[in-house]
Write a protein that holds these residues in place. Structure first.
Motif, PDB file in Angstrom:
ATOM      1  N   GLN A  22     -24.737 -32.359  16.188  1.00 50.00           N
ATOM      2  CA  GLN A  22     -24.667 -33.795  15.968  1.00 50.00           C
ATOM      3  C   GLN A  22     -24.884 -34.603  17.233  1.00 50.00           C
ATOM      4  O   GLN A  22     -25.491 -35.674  17.206  1.00 50.00           O
ATOM      5  CB  GLN A  22     -23.302 -34.150  15.358  1.00 50.00           C
ATOM      6  CG  GLN A  22     -23.038 -33.520  14.009  1.00 50.00           C
ATOM      7  CD  GLN A  22     -24.003 -33.993  12.942  1.00 50.00           C
ATOM      8  OE1 GLN A  22     -24.367 -35.172  12.880  1.00 50.00           O
ATOM      9  NE2 GLN A  22     -24.438 -33.073  12.089  1.00 50.00           N
ATOM     10  N   LEU A  23     -24.380 -34.103  18.359  1.00 50.50           N
ATOM     11  CA  LEU A  23     -24.447 -34.851  19.628  1.00 50.50           C
ATOM     12  C   LEU A  23     -24.954 -33.947  20.748  1.00 50.50           C
ATOM     13  O   LEU A  23     -24.216 -33.601  21.684  1.00 50.50           O
ATOM     14  CB  LEU A  23     -23.061 -35.413  19.986  1.00 50.50           C
ATOM     15  CG  LEU A  23     -22.416 -36.358  18.957  1.00 50.50           C
ATOM     16  CD1 LEU A  23     -20.966 -36.637  19.330  1.00 50.50           C
ATOM     17  CD2 LEU A  23     -23.197 -37.660  18.864  1.00 50.50           C
ATOM     18  N   PRO A  24     -26.226 -33.538  20.693  1.00 54.07           N
ATOM     19  CA  PRO A  24     -26.736 -32.620  21.726  1.00 54.07           C
ATOM     20  C   PRO A  24     -26.883 -33.268  23.103  1.00 54.07           C
ATOM     21  O   PRO A  24     -26.968 -32.552  24.106  1.00 54.07           O
ATOM     22  CB  PRO A  24     -28.101 -32.200  21.166  1.00 54.07           C
ATOM     23  CG  PRO A  24     -28.508 -33.330  20.276  1.00 54.07           C
ATOM     24  CD  PRO A  24     -27.242 -33.865  19.686  1.00 54.07           C
ATOM     25  N   ASP A  25     -26.937 -34.602  23.151  1.00 48.78           N
ATOM     26  CA  ASP A  25     -27.143 -35.301  24.427  1.00 48.78           C
ATOM     27  C   ASP A  25     -25.837 -35.817  25.027  1.00 48.78           C
ATOM     28  O   ASP A  25     -25.852 -36.692  25.887  1.00 48.78           O
ATOM     29  CB  ASP A  25     -28.112 -36.466  24.222  1.00 48.78           C
ATOM     30  CG  ASP A  25     -29.479 -36.003  23.742  1.00 48.78           C
ATOM     31  OD1 ASP A  25     -29.923 -34.924  24.187  1.00 48.78           O
ATOM     32  OD2 ASP A  25     -30.090 -36.699  22.903  1.00 48.78           O
ATOM     33  N   TRP A  26     -24.719 -35.301  24.558  1.00 51.07           N
ATOM     34  CA  TRP A  26     -23.411 -35.730  25.072  1.00 51.07           C
ATOM     35  C   TRP A  26     -22.664 -34.547  25.700  1.00 51.07           C
ATOM     36  O   TRP A  26     -21.658 -34.076  25.153  1.00 51.07           O
ATOM     37  CB  TRP A  26     -22.579 -36.337  23.939  1.00 51.07           C
ATOM     38  CG  TRP A  26     -23.033 -37.695  23.509  1.00 51.07           C
ATOM     39  CD1 TRP A  26     -24.291 -38.082  23.209  1.00 51.07           C
ATOM     40  CD2 TRP A  26     -22.219 -38.859  23.342  1.00 51.07           C
ATOM     41  NE1 TRP A  26     -24.341 -39.393  22.845  1.00 51.07           N
ATOM     42  CE2 TRP A  26     -23.068 -39.913  22.914  1.00 51.07           C
ATOM     43  CE3 TRP A  26     -20.853 -39.120  23.478  1.00 51.07           C
ATOM     44  CZ2 TRP A  26     -22.608 -41.191  22.658  1.00 51.07           C
ATOM     45  CZ3 TRP A  26     -20.390 -40.392  23.210  1.00 51.07           C
ATOM     46  CH2 TRP A  26     -21.253 -41.412  22.818  1.00 51.07           C
TER      47      TRP A  26
END
Length: 710
Positions: A22-26
């Motif tokens: 869901q949040l690969p860039d976090w």
């Protein structure tokens, strides 16, 4: 839960995997979880330094779970090929050629071979440079060549000309997301090749174990081809044992689907579970002998992993073989059996090696089914007893089918949009026949070198497969065999599972708290269902669907829809893949399909749609005050007597060659190109439209055009 630590561990690992999805860039989130987890774990150990009896520390436990969550995020990041700087997904230059190796066993299709290539280097800017990534290649078959000559081999090194293109996202509402499915396998590109567009440079198998598996798989296929005669029986054996469904007849596959037995056609955890149960029964006499448990475990592991080898190390079989291997080893060592913990341990180690398996329908259905059967089948079976042994055996199989269907049907409806009405009739019989067919097939492979015995085993295998096909076909032909067109949102599916689990807990524990949970979840489910039905009942939509090289235009009002298309009525496969899920998602229960071909019979059928007029050059559709003009041909010689302005202009079959052709003829508020137009022509017209400030839409480039007409 206290006695099943791996259930908690795998839950935390899955949370980290889903968090990355869901949040690969976090990366801040897993780093924060790791920091807090280490602090809590350290604080817990510090408090217990002087304690002789170490009490259970909630802080330490939470810290460990947070560390596992961060581990899940990190493992998924590491297993995501797009994070590699050399991956083809980051290439901005034009690739003229590339070198790759066949990294999986090729699959035969009707007109092509489906091959998975692992890229090793590429050529751009007139030089070869390191490049990585995987590509699905569809290679045309060579006319006149035999299958053995034309079939690519695992480990072949190819030099391919041209560049693969990114896989398209779903272009219709509700369409199967093939791009996301392949991305979980780190595949982002595909390419269609003719034979002269690739050259074979050599043979370098990436894995000797996989090479052995492909050789064994081909050998097993040749044995079945020789021993099992007719195509229908050979197809079912090939599907159940080797996982190859190319030889299955379409009507036979539909019969299995309608009977609720389609799961038997894909090698999966069910097959490994059946084989494990049969082996346990057949080898149980060894338990009372000295070292009998060890001998039994050795034979079980050997046969299970031989089956995995025969299937070509199919991922679902590998996962299930690993799960049952843990069960076998634990039993051989005399360890107390805690199936929930063993399932959690197997899932934990599998996800460490392949975190994206958690998004696989097979992984989810297998673990749900095994977990549900292990926890609920015994109480259900013991609740009713029969006087006769055969009746008890039949009830035992029925209880297995009931529990498996109960716990998997929400997920099955979510993925496959249908429910088999007669699953109680078909599944017990399918399980019994599978318990005979699978060991019989293994025995035939083991004794294929023994004259006469192999013929006897082949004859028996053929007869069992015939009985299985006959039983399933007859069940699938019963009236209302499949409840089709079902659609579940993720929210509704989650609420159904809340009702199921809370209701089961209420029955097993008699705790009133679960009664409240069940009631609240049921009320929320009813609210979500009623609201969704209300929205569907009041919907009014125009849709120009994406259908490869075809036209498909629909108008939907409430639960009724009218579809105008030039798709051949016999091409049910294209309709099912591209359009069926769209109407299912919209809750359409009455669909009128009219063909726009030039045949006289088809032109008469256009009267089924009120307000629609069909001519050779165009079709005019007036619906609830909106006018749709479907243009088939634009010529200077023919002038139409039509409204000067229409709401929607749909260009078909390369009718528009130049924007000036519309001048003085028709003005449209919305201009849409369907996919019956040639792609280069549409691309040119779209680029010219930007210069002329003409607003238009292409379903090939942008997906289906859907307008809310309310």
């Amino acid at each position: 839960m206290k006695g099943n630590p791996f259930v908690r561990y795998v839950g935390a690992l899955i949370a980290g995997i889903v968090l990355y999805g869901q949040l690969p860039d976090w990366p801040q989130l897993p780093l924060m979880a790791l920091f807090v987890g280490v602090c809590l774990l350290g604080w817990g150990f510090y408090q217990q330094v002087n304690e002789r009896v170490k009490p259970i520390q909630t802080a330490s436990g939470m810290g460990g779970l947070l560390i596992l969550l961060a581990l899940g995020w990190g493992i998924t990041y590491q297993h995501t090929a797009s994070n590699e700087s050399t991956n083809i997904i980051h290439l901005t230059d034009t690739l003229t050629a590339y070198e790759g190796v066949v990294a999986a066993q090729p699959e035969e299709r009707a007109k092509t071979f489906r091959v998975e290539l692992a890229i090793r280097r590429g050529n751009w800017r007139d030089q070869w440079q390191p490049l990585s990534g995987r590509v699905i290649v569809y290679l045309d078959k060579v006319n006149g060549a035999s299958i053995r000559q034309a079939m690519p081999r695992y480990g072949e090194v190819w030099l391919v000309s041209g560049a693969p293109r990114p896989i398209d996202p779903p272009l219709n509402p509700g369409e199967f997301d093939y791009k996301r499915y392949l991305s979980y396998r780190n595949i982002y590109h595909q390419q269609y090749l003719r034979t002269f567009e690739r050259a074979i440079l050599g043979l370098e198998p990436p894995s000797q174990i996989t090479k052995l598996a492909t050789i064994v798989n081909r050998w097993a296929d040749s044995v079945f081809t020789h021993q099992v005669g007719s195509r229908s029986e050979y197809g079912i054996v090939n599907a159940m044992i080797l996982g190859v469904r190319d030889d299955l007849d379409t009507e036979l596959y539909r019969a299995y689907s309608a009977a609720g037995a389609v799961h038997i056609l894909s090698v999966s955890g069910l097959h490994v579970g059946i084989l494990f149960a049969v082996l346990t029964y057949l080898l149980s006499f060894l338990i009372k002998r000295p070292r009998g448990k060890l001998m039994m475990a050795f034979l079980q592991l050997t046969i299970l992993w031989f089956y995995a080898l025969v299937t070509g190390f199919s991922p679902p079989v590998l996962r299930s073989a690993a799960m049952f291997s843990l069960l076998i080893v634990a039993n051989a060592m005399g360890r107390q059996q805690q199936l929930a913990n063993t399932l959690g341990a197997s899932a934990f180690f599998i996800l460490c090696f392949d975190p994206y398996a958690v998004f696989s329908a097979g992984f989810q259905l297998s673990y749900l089914a095994v977990g549900g059967i292990s926890g609920w089948q015994s109480p259900l079976y013991q609740s009713i007893t029969f006087r006769y042994t055969w009746a008890n055996r039949l009830w035992e199989l029925t209880a297995v089918a009931l529990v498996a269907q109960l716990i998997t049907f929400p997920l099955g409806v979510f993925y496959f949009h249908q429910f088999p009405t007669y699953f109680l009739l078909a599944n017990p019989l399918v399980i019994v026949l599978s318990e005979i067919l699978l060991p019989l097939a293994m025995a035939m492979l083991a004794f294929s070198w023994v004259p006469y015995l192999n013929d006897v085993l082949g004859w028996l295998l053929h007869k069992v497969a015939w009985i299985l096909n006959y039983a399933v076909t007859q069940t699938g032909q019963l009236p209302g065999a499949a409840w089709d067109g079902l659609w579940l949102s993720q929210t509704a599916m989650g609420l159904i599972y809340a009702v199921i689990f809370a209701g089961a807990a209420l029955i097993l524990t008699r705790n009133r708290a679960y009664l409240w949970v069940t009631c609240v979840a049921a009320l929320l489910l009813a609210g979500v269902t009623i609201w969704g039905d209300y929205q569907q009942a009041h919907q009014q939509r125009l849709a120009v669907h994406f259908l490869p090289h075809r036209t498909a235009v629909s108008l939907t009002a409430g639960h009724r829809s009218q579809l105008v298309t030039d798709l051949d009525r016999t091409d049910t496969r294209s309709f099912d893949f591209y359009l069926k899920n769209t109407f299912g998602q919209w809750g359409v229960s009455a669909l009128t399909i009219v063909n726009t071909s030039r045949k006289e019979t088809d032109r008469h059928s256009l009267g089924n749609i009120p307000g629609y007029y069909q001519a050779r050059e165009y079709g005019l559709w007036v619906w609830q005050g909106k006018t749709l003009l479907l243009v088939n041909k634009l010529t200077g010689r023919n002038r139409w007597r039509l409204p000067a302005a229409v709401d929607y202009l749909i260009i078909r079959r390369n009718a528009l060659q130049d924007w000036n052709q519309l001048t003085g003829r028709v003005v449209a508020e919305h201009i849409i190109f369907d996919d019956s137009n040639k792609t280069p022509l549409t691309d040119r017209l779209l680029s010219e439209a930007k210069v002329r400030n003409i607003a238009c839409y292409s379903v090939r480039q942008m997906g289906a055009y859907v307008a809310d007409l309310r």
